[in-house]
Motif scaffolding. Sequence first.
Motif, PDB file in Angstrom:
ATOM      1  N   THR A 522       0.813  -1.219   0.000  1.00 29.87           N
ATOM      2  CA  THR A 522       0.000   0.000   0.000  1.00 29.87           C
ATOM      3  C   THR A 522       0.844   1.265   0.000  1.00 29.87           C
ATOM      4  O   THR A 522       0.428   2.292  -0.565  1.00 29.87           O
ATOM      5  CB  THR A 522      -0.931   0.005   1.218  1.00 29.87           C
ATOM      6  N   ASP A 523       2.022   1.227   0.636  1.00 30.56           N
ATOM      7  CA  ASP A 523       2.855   2.428   0.683  1.00 30.56           C
ATOM      8  C   ASP A 523       3.535   2.703  -0.648  1.00 30.56           C
ATOM      9  O   ASP A 523       3.937   3.843  -0.926  1.00 30.56           O
ATOM     10  CB  ASP A 523       3.912   2.311   1.793  1.00 30.56           C
ATOM     11  N   LEU A 524       3.656   1.695  -1.488  1.00 29.19           N
ATOM     12  CA  LEU A 524       4.306   1.851  -2.797  1.00 29.19           C
ATOM     13  C   LEU A 524       3.305   1.851  -3.944  1.00 29.19           C
ATOM     14  O   LEU A 524       3.675   2.150  -5.083  1.00 29.19           O
ATOM     15  CB  LEU A 524       5.315   0.709  -3.023  1.00 29.19           C
ATOM     16  N   ASP A 525       2.055   1.477  -3.631  1.00 28.54           N
ATOM     17  CA  ASP A 525       1.019   1.297  -4.652  1.00 28.54           C
ATOM     18  C   ASP A 525       1.497   0.301  -5.721  1.00 28.54           C
ATOM     19  O   ASP A 525       1.413   0.552  -6.924  1.00 28.54           O
ATOM     20  CB  ASP A 525       0.635   2.630  -5.291  1.00 28.54           C
ATOM     21  N   GLU A 526       2.005  -0.840  -5.240  1.00 31.94           N
ATOM     22  CA  GLU A 526       2.504  -1.888  -6.133  1.00 31.94           C
ATOM     23  C   GLU A 526       1.840  -3.213  -5.771  1.00 31.94           C
ATOM     24  O   GLU A 526       1.598  -3.502  -4.599  1.00 31.94           O
ATOM     25  CB  GLU A 526       4.026  -2.033  -6.013  1.00 31.94           C
ATOM     26  N   ARG A 527       1.544  -4.010  -6.806  1.00 32.43           N
ATOM     27  CA  ARG A 527       0.952  -5.330  -6.621  1.00 32.43           C
ATOM     28  C   ARG A 527       1.776  -6.372  -7.370  1.00 32.43           C
ATOM     29  O   ARG A 527       2.237  -6.112  -8.494  1.00 32.43           O
ATOM     30  CB  ARG A 527      -0.488  -5.378  -7.159  1.00 32.43           C
ATOM     31  N   TYR A 528       1.927  -7.551  -6.766  1.00 32.33           N
ATOM     32  CA  TYR A 528       2.703  -8.620  -7.393  1.00 32.33           C
ATOM     33  C   TYR A 528       2.024  -9.959  -7.115  1.00 32.33           C
ATOM     34  O   TYR A 528       1.381 -10.151  -6.086  1.00 32.33           O
ATOM     35  CB  TYR A 528       4.125  -8.675  -6.834  1.00 32.33           C
ATOM     36  N   ARG A 529       2.199 -10.875  -8.065  1.00 32.42           N
ATOM     37  CA  ARG A 529       1.827 -12.277  -7.835  1.00 32.42           C
ATOM     38  C   ARG A 529       3.118 -13.082  -7.712  1.00 32.42           C
ATOM     39  O   ARG A 529       3.989 -13.038  -8.594  1.00 32.42           O
ATOM     40  CB  ARG A 529       0.968 -12.814  -8.967  1.00 32.42           C
TER      41      ARG A 529
END
Length: 601
Positions: A522-529
């Motif tokens: 949430t602090d980086l606004d990044e999502r990964y699988r």
Amino acid sequence: MTTPDLADRTDFENADRGFLAPPEHEKITTADGRVAWDFSDTAFLEGDCPRTVNPSLWRQSQLCARAGLYQVTDGVFQIRGFDLSNMTLIEGDTGVIAVDPLISAECAAAGLALYRRVRGDRPVTGVIYTHSHIDHFGGIRGVLEEGSTAPILAPEGFMAESVAENVYAGTAMLRRGSYYGALGMRRGPEALVSMGLGFTGSGGTQDLVPPTKSITTTGEEATVDGVRFVFQMTPGTEAPSEMNFLLPDHRALCMAENATHTLHNILTLRGALVRDAHVWSHYLGEALGLFADQAEVVFASHHWPTWGAENIRSFLALQRDLYAYLHDQTLRLMNKGYVGAEIAEMIEMPPALQAAWHTHGYYGSVSHNVKAVYQRYLGWYSGHPADLWEHPPVETAKRYVDCMGGVDQVLSKARAYAVDGDLRFAAQLLKHAVFAAPESTEAKSRLADVFEQLGFGAENGTWRNCYLVGAHELRHGVIPTGIHASSLMGALTVPQFFDSLAIRVDGPKAWDLRIVTDWHFTDLDERYRLTLTNGVLSYTALATAGANTPDATFTLTKPQFMTMLAGRGLDGVTVTGDAEVLTALMGVLDEPDPNFPVVTR
């Protein structure tokens, strides 16, 4: 063979030129009381060369032992002898720019404090990393406080290369580095005298703060606190990501670690990517053409400066020819069918290169650099089919010892070769004896004695250290590695964290596992699988939540992720799905061993 004149004191005069102040204290310590650097360690070098040190290495070590604040030219200063490397301080309009802040924060802070005592309490208004090795960025927190807005300039690719070298393979490199740097060894005529590039590495606190600006092209200019810089990109030379720079208003040229007062490494003994001697020589020639007429002094992040236009041209030209000769002659002989070990014995350096002190192999060597050039082009395989599928070292040793009639016969033969002066072959024989019979104290003692004699005769500082640390390990066991790559983990990006986890997966243990997890930072606004299949951990960046349902989704911040990896739980982390899959994933991660044996098995 042409040799330099030991009576020539030019290097000593240059090493002492511009001296302003000695260190303020005898020791530099960490917050918990550990000694990061002890200036008294080099006191023994004030005497005459003993029989246990090569005279040429003794001379180089005396030069590397100089410590204090030095003025290079108006507005440009260096902290030398506070660590393996130098920190350069360039005065700007409102403060000072720190170039390559050493290995340890404590040493960099002590150096900055000495500068401020002499020159005034100027704030740090900029930082430059010349390249991606830890002795040029690890001490950043000694000059730059948390929350500082000072710009940090570095060559393109700096972060990726710093992580690859210091984190991915960091454990193995640090273990091997403890050999070539003699970390943990006594200091003195029968132990560590220097690494040739500097005395040794410090033992304080390391960190890595990412750069705020990447330099990408040769000729690119930047102004930091009123100081003009003109950069030259030199990728693939001493480091994969490296740059030189000219200070045009100071008529001063910084050669980073591309031109120092030693033959450098094409492949360092601690391990690294093989460097390109051809490209290295090319960039030295380019620097000569671009900058030599605009500089009155050339300095680097190791050793001492060279002053005067004629001296600068000679220095850079000889350094250029040094790497070109090694490259070209290795290729010439390679194309005649010789292998690296043969070429290393055949090459003789030109008289002009032999006659210059700064081309001698105090840190790199002709022998291992030639083998590195061979490796770069042709790899590990000699071309002989018998080398395709050799037994590993212990099994090979057992068979050689059996063929020679047992360990006692090997020891007898090794003694005879040593008495005849062939210490090299004696060491090979005794290596087989130690690997085949690890319980034999006599075999280990004999090999330690041979290593010691090889070390005492070596002109190369890192060869000496490797021999003497090997002897110590045979006699007393492993010296624990005191520096850990984990100190740099906070600077990793999330993909780099995932990569560092992937290389820890115990493949066979994870063969039959299939785990799919999503991670939302949430602090980086990044999502990964993150997916584990066939013993391989891979990741994919996601624009939104994954289309297929994962086993679990973790919503967290990067600091919470680091806390989780440290084994301190999931406090504050939102988990959707089966949280137990994280336990399964963590359960297949292997722990690296920073203290693995080298000369025993």
